[in-house]
Design a protein around this motif. Sequence first.
Motif, PDB file in Angstrom:
ATOM      1  N   UNK A 216       0.787  -1.219   0.000  1.00 55.29           N
ATOM      2  CA  UNK A 216       0.000   0.000   0.000  1.00 55.29           C
ATOM      3  C   UNK A 216       0.824   1.275   0.000  1.00 55.29           C
ATOM      4  N   UNK A 217       2.149   1.166  -0.039  1.00 57.91           N
ATOM      5  CA  UNK A 217       3.011   2.350  -0.051  1.00 57.91           C
ATOM      6  C   UNK A 217       2.785   3.149  -1.332  1.00 57.91           C
ATOM      7  N   UNK A 218       2.512   4.422  -1.169  1.00 57.58           N
ATOM      8  CA  UNK A 218       2.230   5.302  -2.305  1.00 57.58           C
ATOM      9  C   UNK A 218       3.444   6.114  -2.755  1.00 57.58           C
ATOM     10  N   UNK A 223      14.990   1.374  -4.578  1.00 55.73           N
ATOM     11  CA  UNK A 223      15.578   0.331  -3.747  1.00 55.73           C
ATOM     12  C   UNK A 223      16.956  -0.013  -4.301  1.00 55.73           C
ATOM     13  N   UNK A 224      17.995   0.238  -3.503  1.00 58.72           N
ATOM     14  CA  UNK A 224      19.379   0.016  -3.925  1.00 58.72           C
ATOM     15  C   UNK A 224      19.953  -1.136  -3.103  1.00 58.72           C
ATOM     16  N   UNK A 225      20.619  -2.070  -3.769  1.00 55.98           N
ATOM     17  CA  UNK A 225      21.196  -3.190  -3.022  1.00 55.98           C
ATOM     18  C   UNK A 225      22.477  -3.660  -3.702  1.00 55.98           C
ATOM     19  N   UNK A 226      23.448  -4.040  -2.883  1.00 54.50           N
ATOM     20  CA  UNK A 226      24.683  -4.610  -3.393  1.00 54.50           C
ATOM     21  C   UNK A 226      24.492  -6.084  -3.730  1.00 54.50           C
ATOM     22  N   UNK A 245       4.232  -0.772  -5.460  1.00 55.52           N
ATOM     23  CA  UNK A 245       3.806  -0.522  -6.848  1.00 55.52           C
ATOM     24  C   UNK A 245       4.690   0.464  -7.600  1.00 55.52           C
ATOM     25  N   UNK A 246       5.003   1.587  -6.991  1.00 56.24           N
ATOM     26  CA  UNK A 246       5.770   2.636  -7.672  1.00 56.24           C
ATOM     27  C   UNK A 246       7.225   2.574  -7.226  1.00 56.24           C
ATOM     28  N   UNK A 247       7.897   1.484  -7.629  1.00 54.94           N
ATOM     29  CA  UNK A 247       9.277   1.284  -7.185  1.00 54.94           C
ATOM     30  C   UNK A 247      10.162   0.908  -8.360  1.00 54.94           C
ATOM     31  N   UNK A 277      13.378  14.338  -9.742  1.00 53.73           N
ATOM     32  CA  UNK A 277      12.496  14.018 -10.865  1.00 53.73           C
ATOM     33  C   UNK A 277      11.131  13.494 -10.445  1.00 53.73           C
ATOM     34  N   UNK A 278      11.004  13.051  -9.215  1.00 57.32           N
ATOM     35  CA  UNK A 278       9.726  12.496  -8.754  1.00 57.32           C
ATOM     36  C   UNK A 278       9.139  13.421  -7.703  1.00 57.32           C
TER      37      UNK A 278
END
Length: 278
Positions: A216-218, A223-226, A245-247, A277-278
Amino acid sequence: MAALPAGVTAHDIETPSGKIHYIEAGEGHPVLLLHGSGPGATGWSNYAPNIEYLAKQFRVIAPDMPGWGDSDTVTVDKRNHVQTALEILDALGIEKAAFVGNSMGGMTSTRFATTHPDRISHLITMGPGSGTPGMFGPAGLTEGLRILQATYRDPSIEGMRKLVGIMTFDPAFATEELIKQRSEIASSRPDHLKNFVDGLGNDRARHTLEPSKIAGIKAPALLIHGRDDRVVHFEHSLRLHSLIPNSRLLLINRCGHWAQLEHAAEFNRVVAGFIAEH
């Protein structure tokens, strides 16, 4: 802590969670940088390569969360970093901020996005857990988390060398300067060390994230990961990416748990661009 660069200042504020120490720089849209859980972690030690760059465009705030750095100590039963983050925003008169969180700070940021959606403009994480057991990592603690917990019991130079070594992919980033800095910070606050160790095994609520709430996160999420993270397996960010959803997901090869350190130039450029930009 070494002298701060020009334009970067240190402050203390009183909140219901106690005294919070924080670093601040720049002007513009607020960006809250939340550090991880390792001994010696602070807003500055986690984000020194990033603060000045981001401050060219944004108002950057990097607090020491309760139980770390120069902020008040707290027992695990009273530790609530989501509430503390909200108190920081209120104390500084900030209506809405971009949240950038590494590891524990990433989980705090994700949980904040589910509980206070009106106070977060962007969600950016590096190496967080997803709140559920992984399929590809070990059933218990990872190698990195075992060393992290051991370093709370032995924050000496040798103990910290093992921790910084496993947090990074490239040994060049496990510098003696960083090892010494984090060892000194950790050793200067035995109350923080004791409270963390005493709370091991009793802080599961801090590691729980409900999938339905994550979905439900709007807020737009980065998301950055090594790819080579030995502390938190990258599958956790894959799971978060599948739910939010918006990731978008940035998976970086030849990178350990500290993407903001090992790939600072790329991290700074991508994060600044994403927020703008967002």
